[in-house]
Write an enzyme that holds these catalytic residues in place. Structure first.
Site, PDB file in Angstrom:
ATOM      1  CE1 TYR A  35      -4.758  10.787   4.726  1.00  0.00           C
ATOM      2  CE2 TYR A  35      -5.560  10.655   6.984  1.00  0.00           C
ATOM      3  CZ  TYR A  35      -4.828  10.121   5.940  1.00  0.00           C
ATOM      4  OH  TYR A  35      -4.176   8.929   6.110  1.00  0.00           O
ATOM      5  CB  SER A  56      -6.673   6.597   7.423  1.00  0.00           C
ATOM      6  OG  SER A  56      -6.367   7.206   8.671  1.00  0.00           O
TER       7      SER A  56
END
Length: 264
Positions: free
Chosen positions: A153, A140
């Site tokens: 995350y 990401s």
């Protein structure tokens, strides 16, 4: 490289980026192993592919690490080999650190980091034996920059960069490649499935995610990066890429900006 006659294992293949990758790769004369927890959804993806006869469905839960050796053996047995593992499965987060139960932190890390690492290590001996292989990891932009509501995350994605950068260096002479793919906002269900502080799914689509790149467009760009065996690639809008470079070259400015920019 060419995808011709390659055997490619994709996790997180039941929807979003993984689904679109499967559909595109099925048009490139390769064989696919599709994994996620949802077998029924995987069957629908298989039927949407150009060559369903060259697709093997292998249900997999990235949170159950003890199953990985058996799953890897089944994947290899399906077509006799694995040339590439696309680690695309994972889960996101939408909660402040102070409001997030520690069990939720652990679950995110268990799925995104330990699940990906564990599955990759289960297939690594096969790559070493064959003297070739390619790990592709969907991380990401938040694997490069930390933003609010995504503390664990972001940590899990940062950790993937550390592990796979090290693995790339260790296995370079064994003809094993590593490609780290960093998405920005992509219009998938990732925000709907993201965990809130008590571990429940958020259940709604973020505005930024809804306005993000289409998963089909993302998959096209991701395939190009894989073909070129890129080590790391950012596939995102201008704002997300801008954040990565500001963090790298002007970290103080980034700290100011990230407090002000909406990330929902």
């Amino acid at each position: 490289m060419s995808f011709l006659n390659q055997v490619i294992w994709i996790t997180g293949a039941s929807s979003g980026i993984g689904k679109e990758l499967a559909i595109l790769l099925s048009q490139a004369s390769c064989k696919l192993i599709l994994s996620s927890r949802n077998k029924e959804a995987l069957e629908l993806v298989k039927r949407a592919c150009a060559t369903p006869e060259n697709i093997y469905i292998l249900p997999l839960d990235l949170e159950i690490h003890s199953n990985f050796p058996l799953k890897a053996a089944a994947a290899i047995l399906a077509f006799g080999k694995i040339d590439m593992l696309i680690n695309n499965g994972g889960i996101s987060q939408r909660s402040y650190a102070e409001n997030t139960d520690f069990e939720v932190d652990k679950r995110i890390v268990n799925i995104n980091y330990l699940g990906t690492v564990g599955l990759s290590k289960a297939i690594l001996p096969h790559f070493i034996k064959n003297k070739k292989g390619h790990f592709v990891v969907t991380t990401s932009i938040v694997g490069k920059i930390g933003t609010p509501l995504r503390s664990s995350y972001a940590a899990s994605k940062h950790a993937l960069h550390g592990f796979f950068d090290s693995l790339r260096a260790e296995t370079y002479k064994k003809n094993i490649a590593v490609t780290l793919v960093c998405p920005g906002f992509v219009n998938t269900n990732i925000s709907k499935n993201a965990l809130i502080g008590n571990g429940n799914p958020q259940g709604k689509l973020d505005i930024a995610t809804g306005n993000g790149m289409s998963p089909k467009r993302f998959a096209v760009l991701m395939m190009k990066a894989i073909e070129k065996r890129k080590e790391e690639v950012y596939i995102s809008g201008i704002k997300e890429k801008f954040g990565v470079y500001v963090k790298r070259f002007c970290p103080r400015l980034f700290s100011v900006l990230v407090r002000k920019i909406s990330v929902t």
